[in-house]
Design a protein around this motif. Structure first.
Motif: not given
Length: 409
Positions: A176-179, A192-195
């Protein structure tokens, strides 16, 4: 980068000097006054039960101005003693519209979410709507208000899930941090896709090159969330380290709220919002003290011996009153009504939390603080499950509508 450590230090100093003596409150309630409020509460619950009737629920949808909202106004006045100035804010047309708008968008975005999850996100919407008022922005569901409020039901629930190991949570946080930093990252599951979709909404409204502090605020909250994992079943943390992690997590959260509302802020405004977030985090930790203790999650409150929590509740109330005064740096805070509403709401939730977690307090403290509660503590405990289930039932009924009419985020 944002001076997060400076803000942590500022509010840790404020916390240290906040007294642990019992605070003064504007209102106290006799037993008879409490009984009157409880009869009003029972009457409101009966009306909620009536709304489970489909025909009546549809009638509320068609004309909420003549049915639900007057009933809700009466509830806030006659049960919790909110004054007319507070109610004008809570029940303004803008706040009514954004609540409904958020629910429809959230259900379309995440049909797998339960009403409880959407309600969790809506609480953040209300905070951001308040910040819109303070920043003199239109009160509405912007892409970033929607996205940030939806992050809570997804990321918080994942990080709080006792079924997931610490390693799994850390791996999620790293992806999540990288994205969040704009790097390409493959989602490994639906959550994760939703986030990652929600992060795209931030990027569309606030391009990274034009609004760097928006993303610095998001990095700050992600760092705070990551550091908070140290508090889960972790021995050896000092009281000072626990305080730092708590303040960082709470302060960064509302700081991000502010940047996703305004795009730009002064340092004074940053600090004020950070303090507001710390106050809300302290409230959360008071509310969750039993759960945190059972889960071996370290907080300022869950580490205390049982029946020794009262003086820390006192410190929290004194701290909150001083911290909220810094919010006057916003142009939209033109009167005491807005800050009064914020403070009364948080203090009443704090007092209620004491009553619901009564085994953590001495009998003397319970007797003293119950005087400022508009309801008896035993009544609150009796009603807790019933009122929670009815609240969500009403929440779902009132906002329910055919899927064809739903808005898509």
């Amino acid at each position: 980068m944002l001076p997060v450590q400076d803000y942590i230090d500022h509010f840790k100093e404020m916390w240290e000097r906040s007294p642990d003596t019992f605070p003064q409150f504007h209102n106290t309630y006799s037993a008879e006054e409490k009984f009157t409020h409880e009869r009003n509460f029972d009457g409101f619950q009966k009306k909620l039960k009536d709304l489970q009737n489909v025909r009546k629920a549809q009638q509320v949808q068609r004309d909420p101005a003549k049915s639900f909202f007057p009933m809700f106004r009466s509830f806030l006045e006659t049960v919790f003693d909110f004054n007319p100035g507070h109610l004008e804010i809570i029940l303004s047309e803008e706040f009514k519209d954004v609540s409904k708008d958020f629910f429809y968008r959230a259900r379309a975005f995440g049909p797998e979410l339960e009403p409880e999850d959407i309600y969790q996100g809506m609480r953040n919407v209300w905070i951001m709507n308040g910040l819109q008022l303070m920043a003199e922005k239109p009160v509405k569901i912007t892409p970033s208000v929607f996205a940030y409020s939806m992050i809570y039901p997804y990321s918080d629930n994942l990080l709080d899930d006792p079924e997931l190991s610490k390693v799994e949570k850390q791996a999620f946080s790293a992806r999540f941090d990288r994205r969040l930093h704009g790097l390409p990252e493959e989602a490994v599951n639906h959550t994760e896709k939703q986030l990652f979709r929600l992060i795209t909404m931030f990027e569309d409204e606030f391009p990274r090159g034009e609004f760097p502090k928006v993303y610095e605020s998001l990095y700050a909250i992600q760092q705070g969330q990551t550091n908070s994992l140290k508090m889960i079943a972790q021995n050896g943390l000092s009281d000072d380290e626990i305080c730092t992690i708590c303040f960082e997590k709470g302060g960064a959260s509302v700081l991000a709220d502010g940047y996703l509302v305004a795009g730009e802020m002064t340092r004074e405004q940053e600090q004020a919002l950070f303090g507001y977030g710390v106050y809300l985090q302290l409230l959360d930790d008071i509310q969750d003290v039993k759960e945190d203790s059972l889960a071996s999650t370290k907080t300022i409150f869950s580490c205390l011996p049982e029946k020794d929590l009262g003086r820390y509740v006192n410190k929290t109330i004194h701290f909150g009153r001083e911290a909220l005064e810094e919010m006057r740096c916003f142009n939209g805070v033109k009167s005491d009504d807005f800050l009064g509403l914020m403070n009364r709401s948080i203090e009443m939730m704090t007092v209620e939390s004491v009553g619901l977690n009564h085994t953590w307090y001495s009998n003397d403290y319970l007797e003293e603080i119950e005087k400022v509660s508009p309801l008896h503590f035993d009544y609150l405990r009796k009603k807790r499950t019933q009122s929670k289930s009815q609240r969500f039932a009403l929440f779902q009924k009132y906002f329910d509508m055919p899927k064809a009419k739903q808005k898509v985020a």
